[in-house]
Design a protein around this motif. Structure first.
Motif, PDB file in Angstrom:
ATOM      1  N   PRO A  76       0.824  -1.212   0.000  1.00 18.84           N
ATOM      2  CA  PRO A  76       0.000   0.000   0.000  1.00 18.84           C
ATOM      3  C   PRO A  76       0.857   1.261   0.000  1.00 18.84           C
ATOM      4  O   PRO A  76       1.975   1.282   0.540  1.00 18.84           O
ATOM      5  CB  PRO A  76      -0.803  -0.134   1.300  1.00 18.84           C
ATOM      6  CG  PRO A  76      -0.965  -1.618   1.461  1.00 18.84           C
ATOM      7  CD  PRO A  76       0.344  -2.195   0.994  1.00 18.84           C
ATOM      8  N   ASN A  77       0.350   2.319  -0.599  1.00 19.28           N
ATOM      9  CA  ASN A  77       1.115   3.540  -0.831  1.00 19.28           C
ATOM     10  C   ASN A  77       1.793   4.096   0.414  1.00 19.28           C
ATOM     11  O   ASN A  77       2.913   4.600   0.356  1.00 19.28           O
ATOM     12  CB  ASN A  77       0.191   4.638  -1.390  1.00 19.28           C
ATOM     13  CG  ASN A  77      -0.503   4.224  -2.667  1.00 19.28           C
ATOM     14  OD1 ASN A  77      -0.095   3.274  -3.329  1.00 19.28           O
ATOM     15  ND2 ASN A  77      -1.571   4.931  -3.015  1.00 19.28           N
ATOM     16  N   GLY A  78       1.098   4.028   1.534  1.00 15.60           N
ATOM     17  CA  GLY A  78       1.604   4.650   2.752  1.00 15.60           C
ATOM     18  C   GLY A  78       2.881   4.033   3.278  1.00 15.60           C
ATOM     19  O   GLY A  78       3.542   4.635   4.136  1.00 15.60           O
ATOM     20  N   TRP A  79       3.233   2.846   2.801  1.00 13.33           N
ATOM     21  CA  TRP A  79       4.480   2.196   3.244  1.00 13.33           C
ATOM     22  C   TRP A  79       5.616   2.318   2.233  1.00 13.33           C
ATOM     23  O   TRP A  79       6.728   1.872   2.495  1.00 13.33           O
ATOM     24  CB  TRP A  79       4.218   0.711   3.534  1.00 13.33           C
ATOM     25  CG  TRP A  79       3.453   0.471   4.787  1.00 13.33           C
ATOM     26  CD1 TRP A  79       3.509   1.188   5.947  1.00 13.33           C
ATOM     27  CD2 TRP A  79       2.495  -0.571   5.017  1.00 13.33           C
ATOM     28  NE1 TRP A  79       2.641   0.671   6.884  1.00 13.33           N
ATOM     29  CE2 TRP A  79       2.008  -0.417   6.330  1.00 13.33           C
ATOM     30  CE3 TRP A  79       1.994  -1.614   4.229  1.00 13.33           C
ATOM     31  CZ2 TRP A  79       1.053  -1.272   6.875  1.00 13.33           C
ATOM     32  CZ3 TRP A  79       1.041  -2.461   4.768  1.00 13.33           C
ATOM     33  CH2 TRP A  79       0.587  -2.294   6.078  1.00 13.33           C
ATOM     34  N   HIS A  80       5.345   2.892   1.074  1.00 14.63           N
ATOM     35  CA  HIS A  80       6.359   2.919   0.014  1.00 14.63           C
ATOM     36  C   HIS A  80       7.673   3.544   0.467  1.00 14.63           C
ATOM     37  O   HIS A  80       8.749   2.960   0.293  1.00 14.63           O
ATOM     38  CB  HIS A  80       5.832   3.671  -1.207  1.00 14.63           C
ATOM     39  CG  HIS A  80       4.850   2.883  -2.007  1.00 14.63           C
ATOM     40  ND1 HIS A  80       4.297   3.360  -3.186  1.00 14.63           N
ATOM     41  CD2 HIS A  80       4.309   1.655  -1.821  1.00 14.63           C
ATOM     42  CE1 HIS A  80       3.468   2.452  -3.680  1.00 14.63           C
ATOM     43  NE2 HIS A  80       3.441   1.423  -2.852  1.00 14.63           N
ATOM     44  N   THR A  81       7.589   4.737   1.025  1.00 10.46           N
ATOM     45  CA  THR A  81       8.824   5.444   1.370  1.00 10.46           C
ATOM     46  C   THR A  81       9.522   4.815   2.582  1.00 10.46           C
ATOM     47  O   THR A  81      10.744   4.674   2.594  1.00 10.46           O
ATOM     48  CB  THR A  81       8.533   6.934   1.636  1.00 10.46           C
ATOM     49  OG1 THR A  81       7.411   7.061   2.529  1.00 10.46           O
ATOM     50  CG2 THR A  81       8.210   7.653   0.337  1.00 10.46           C
ATOM     51  N   GLU A  82       8.752   4.430   3.599  1.00  8.52           N
ATOM     52  CA  GLU A  82       9.355   3.820   4.792  1.00  8.52           C
ATOM     53  C   GLU A  82      10.105   2.540   4.426  1.00  8.52           C
ATOM     54  O   GLU A  82      11.247   2.326   4.866  1.00  8.52           O
ATOM     55  CB  GLU A  82       8.263   3.509   5.817  1.00  8.52           C
ATOM     56  CG  GLU A  82       8.765   2.801   7.063  1.00  8.52           C
ATOM     57  CD  GLU A  82       7.638   2.407   8.006  1.00  8.52           C
ATOM     58  OE1 GLU A  82       7.868   1.497   8.839  1.00  8.52           O
ATOM     59  OE2 GLU A  82       6.546   2.994   7.915  1.00  8.52           O
ATOM     60  N   TYR A  83       9.485   1.698   3.613  1.00  7.49           N
ATOM     61  CA  TYR A  83      10.132   0.438   3.240  1.00  7.49           C
ATOM     62  C   TYR A  83      11.301   0.669   2.297  1.00  7.49           C
ATOM     63  O   TYR A  83      12.319  -0.036   2.367  1.00  7.49           O
ATOM     64  CB  TYR A  83       9.111  -0.490   2.583  1.00  7.49           C
ATOM     65  CG  TYR A  83       8.144  -1.134   3.553  1.00  7.49           C
ATOM     66  CD1 TYR A  83       8.137  -0.792   4.903  1.00  7.49           C
ATOM     67  CD2 TYR A  83       7.234  -2.088   3.123  1.00  7.49           C
ATOM     68  CE1 TYR A  83       7.257  -1.381   5.792  1.00  7.49           C
ATOM     69  CE2 TYR A  83       6.341  -2.690   4.005  1.00  7.49           C
ATOM     70  CZ  TYR A  83       6.357  -2.325   5.334  1.00  7.49           C
ATOM     71  OH  TYR A  83       5.474  -2.920   6.216  1.00  7.49           O
ATOM     72  N   ALA A  84      11.168   1.638   1.397  1.00  5.28           N
ATOM     73  CA  ALA A  84      12.267   1.943   0.480  1.00  5.28           C
ATOM     74  C   ALA A  84      13.513   2.370   1.256  1.00  5.28           C
ATOM     75  O   ALA A  84      14.635   1.940   0.939  1.00  5.28           O
ATOM     76  CB  ALA A  84      11.852   3.032  -0.500  1.00  5.28           C
ATOM     77  N   ILE A  85      13.327   3.200   2.266  1.00  2.79           N
ATOM     78  CA  ILE A  85      14.461   3.659   3.076  1.00  2.79           C
ATOM     79  C   ILE A  85      15.107   2.478   3.803  1.00  2.79           C
ATOM     80  O   ILE A  85      16.341   2.362   3.859  1.00  2.79           O
ATOM     81  CB  ILE A  85      14.001   4.741   4.070  1.00  2.79           C
ATOM     82  CG1 ILE A  85      13.633   6.019   3.310  1.00  2.79           C
ATOM     83  CG2 ILE A  85      15.081   5.028   5.111  1.00  2.79           C
ATOM     84  CD1 ILE A  85      12.908   7.055   4.139  1.00  2.79           C
ATOM     85  N   LYS A  86      14.284   1.576   4.322  1.00  2.00           N
ATOM     86  CA  LYS A  86      14.835   0.408   5.030  1.00  2.00           C
ATOM     87  C   LYS A  86      15.699  -0.456   4.116  1.00  2.00           C
ATOM     88  O   LYS A  86      16.787  -0.881   4.495  1.00  2.00           O
ATOM     89  CB  LYS A  86      13.693  -0.437   5.609  1.00  2.00           C
ATOM     90  CG  LYS A  86      13.081   0.132   6.875  1.00  2.00           C
ATOM     91  CD  LYS A  86      12.085  -0.851   7.491  1.00  2.00           C
ATOM     92  CE  LYS A  86      11.551  -0.317   8.815  1.00  2.00           C
ATOM     93  NZ  LYS A  86      10.626  -1.263   9.483  1.00  2.00           N
ATOM     94  N   VAL A  87      15.208  -0.729   2.909  1.00 10.04           N
ATOM     95  CA  VAL A  87      15.971  -1.628   2.038  1.00 10.04           C
ATOM     96  C   VAL A  87      17.194  -0.922   1.458  1.00 10.04           C
ATOM     97  O   VAL A  87      18.242  -1.559   1.250  1.00 10.04           O
ATOM     98  CB  VAL A  87      15.082  -2.235   0.928  1.00 10.04           C
ATOM     99  CG1 VAL A  87      13.974  -3.064   1.537  1.00 10.04           C
ATOM    100  CG2 VAL A  87      14.532  -1.189   0.002  1.00 10.04           C
ATOM    101  N   LEU A  88      17.101   0.375   1.208  1.00  3.09           N
ATOM    102  CA  LEU A  88      18.280   1.124   0.765  1.00  3.09           C
ATOM    103  C   LEU A  88      19.370   1.090   1.832  1.00  3.09           C
ATOM    104  O   LEU A  88      20.543   0.809   1.539  1.00  3.09           O
ATOM    105  CB  LEU A  88      17.908   2.574   0.441  1.00  3.09           C
ATOM    106  CG  LEU A  88      17.163   2.827  -0.861  1.00  3.09           C
ATOM    107  CD1 LEU A  88      16.568   4.234  -0.860  1.00  3.09           C
ATOM    108  CD2 LEU A  88      18.082   2.644  -2.062  1.00  3.09           C
ATOM    109  N   ASN A  89      18.984   1.369   3.072  1.00  7.55           N
ATOM    110  CA  ASN A  89      19.959   1.368   4.168  1.00  7.55           C
ATOM    111  C   ASN A  89      20.532  -0.015   4.424  1.00  7.55           C
ATOM    112  O   ASN A  89      21.632  -0.151   4.976  1.00  7.55           O
ATOM    113  CB  ASN A  89      19.313   1.909   5.445  1.00  7.55           C
ATOM    114  CG  ASN A  89      19.031   3.401   5.373  1.00  7.55           C
ATOM    115  OD1 ASN A  89      19.637   4.119   4.574  1.00  7.55           O
ATOM    116  ND2 ASN A  89      18.118   3.886   6.194  1.00  7.55           N
ATOM    117  N   ALA A  90      19.797  -1.065   3.996  1.00  7.84           N
ATOM    118  CA  ALA A  90      20.287  -2.441   4.161  1.00  7.84           C
ATOM    119  C   ALA A  90      21.159  -2.879   2.981  1.00  7.84           C
ATOM    120  O   ALA A  90      21.645  -4.010   2.971  1.00  7.84           O
ATOM    121  CB  ALA A  90      19.110  -3.393   4.327  1.00  7.84           C
ATOM    122  N   GLY A  91      21.316  -2.006   1.971  1.00  9.91           N
ATOM    123  CA  GLY A  91      22.245  -2.315   0.888  1.00  9.91           C
ATOM    124  C   GLY A  91      21.629  -2.839  -0.387  1.00  9.91           C
ATOM    125  O   GLY A  91      22.328  -3.440  -1.212  1.00  9.91           O
TER     126      GLY A  91
END
Length: 342
Positions: A76-91
């Motif tokens: 769902p749209n409301g999680w797009h940015t939060e999850y994107a930041i998590k996976v970016l920071n995880a490499g």
């Protein structure tokens, strides 16, 4: 070309589309799928997809341990940015389904995470691959119609209880955002891609036929000026009875005019430009078919192909994080303008 390993977070309709394309494309491998709903994960067998299943993003990050190269965010749209930041920071590199987010500020946080992680962000804007969209951008970039005077975007779709009744997040302000985010951000993206940013929007938004959706719009008008010159408008509704009616862009310039129309902006309905002969375009792909309702052109396979080619140094991202943020910024300003008029 080196194959890339993908994982998909969110296994709803769009997540399943991503997964199937990744599974079938010759230069990509589907490693895992993640969804908080066990019944959604069970649909992998129906699609003939074999992949590891995880129940949430934390389990994925712990157990995948960078086995994947790219993560597609299809939640769902409301999680797009939060999850994107998590996976970016995880490499991981990340592909974010539309819209990139539901606030400009959150999108800027993704851009910051991209810069600090050194990974790439790809934003899904599949309408950019449609032949009429490619043609329109070429016509404008080459100045064939002279100065752009007026641009009108019309989007008249059906989204009734068959659409909103199936999930808990659709039609909610915090997870969905509004009709411009979920239904029509692709067309605002095409407008931005071809004509640039807007300024001084004035807008009215209403909820006419969806009384169960609180603080949520189904119809609206927005008028604005383009930073590069000319005026524009967006007229939209999800209240069309039974089926989608039209998605179109009409453009008036000093040396010509044209209209890209059809149900999904899939055909050139009018073209009259000085000293110009309209070429024959490649056919547009059919719309995404979700059973009782339809979406925009089914071009996700181009998205995955572009990601793989870009990571192999053979191409550039069709839509980057900055462009995704700009589209969200336009939508956010349209809604803010409507609120200020109340």
């Amino acid at each position: 070309m080196q194959s890339k390993k993908f994982s998909v977070i969110g296994f709803g309709r769009i997540g399943r589309r991503h997964s199937k394309i990744i599974h079938e494309y010759a230069h990509s491998e589907l490693v895992s799928i993640t969804d908080i709903d066990p019944e959604s994960l069970e649909k992998a067998d129906e699609l003939g997809i074999e992949a590891t299943s995880y129940n949430d993003i934390e389990e994925f990050l712990e157990k995948d341990n960078n086995q994947s190269d790219v993560v597609c965010i299809c939640t769902p749209n409301g999680w797009h940015t939060e999850y994107a930041i998590k996976v970016l920071n995880a490499g991981y590199h990340v592909v974010i389904e539309k819209p990139m987010g539901i606030t400009k500020e959150a999108c800027l946080d993704v851009i910051s995470a991209q810069e600090s992680s050194g990974k790439r962000v790809f934003v899904v804007k599949q309408n950019r691959y449609s032949p009429p969209s490619v043609w329109m951008k070429q016509v404008i970039d080459e100045g064939l119609i002279g100065d752009v005077l007026m641009v009108q975007v019309n989007c008249y779709w059906n989204r009734d209880d068959r659409y909103y009744g199936g999930t808990t997040w659709r039609g909610t302000k915090d997870m969905d955002g509004g009709a411009l985010y979920t239904q029509f951000s692709h067309f605002i993206d095409i407008m931005f891609w071809v004509f640039g940013d807007v300024k001084q929007p004035k807008s009215i938004v209403k909820n006419f036929t969806h009384p169960d959706l609180k603080d949520f719009d189904d119809s609206g008008f927005a008028q604005f000026e383009f930073v590069k010159g000319g005026i524009g408008s967006i007229n939209y509704s999800t209240s069309c009875w039974d089926t989608n009616m039209e998605s179109s862009i009409t453009v008036v310039g000093t040396k010509g005019s044209f209209k890209v129309g059809g149900q999904y902006m899939n055909e050139i309905e009018y073209c009259h430009i000085e000293d110009y002969e309209m070429p024959e375009l490649e056919p547009t792909n059919p719309p995404n078919d979700y059973g009782p309702f339809k979406g925009s052109a089914a071009n996700h396979h181009y998205v995955i192909e572009n990601v793989v080619e870009t990571l192999n140094g053979l191409s550039e991202a069709t839509a980057n994080a900055y462009e995704g943020m700009k589209v969200v910024s336009i939508i956010e300003r349209i809604y803010e303008a409507a609120s200020s008029e109340k």
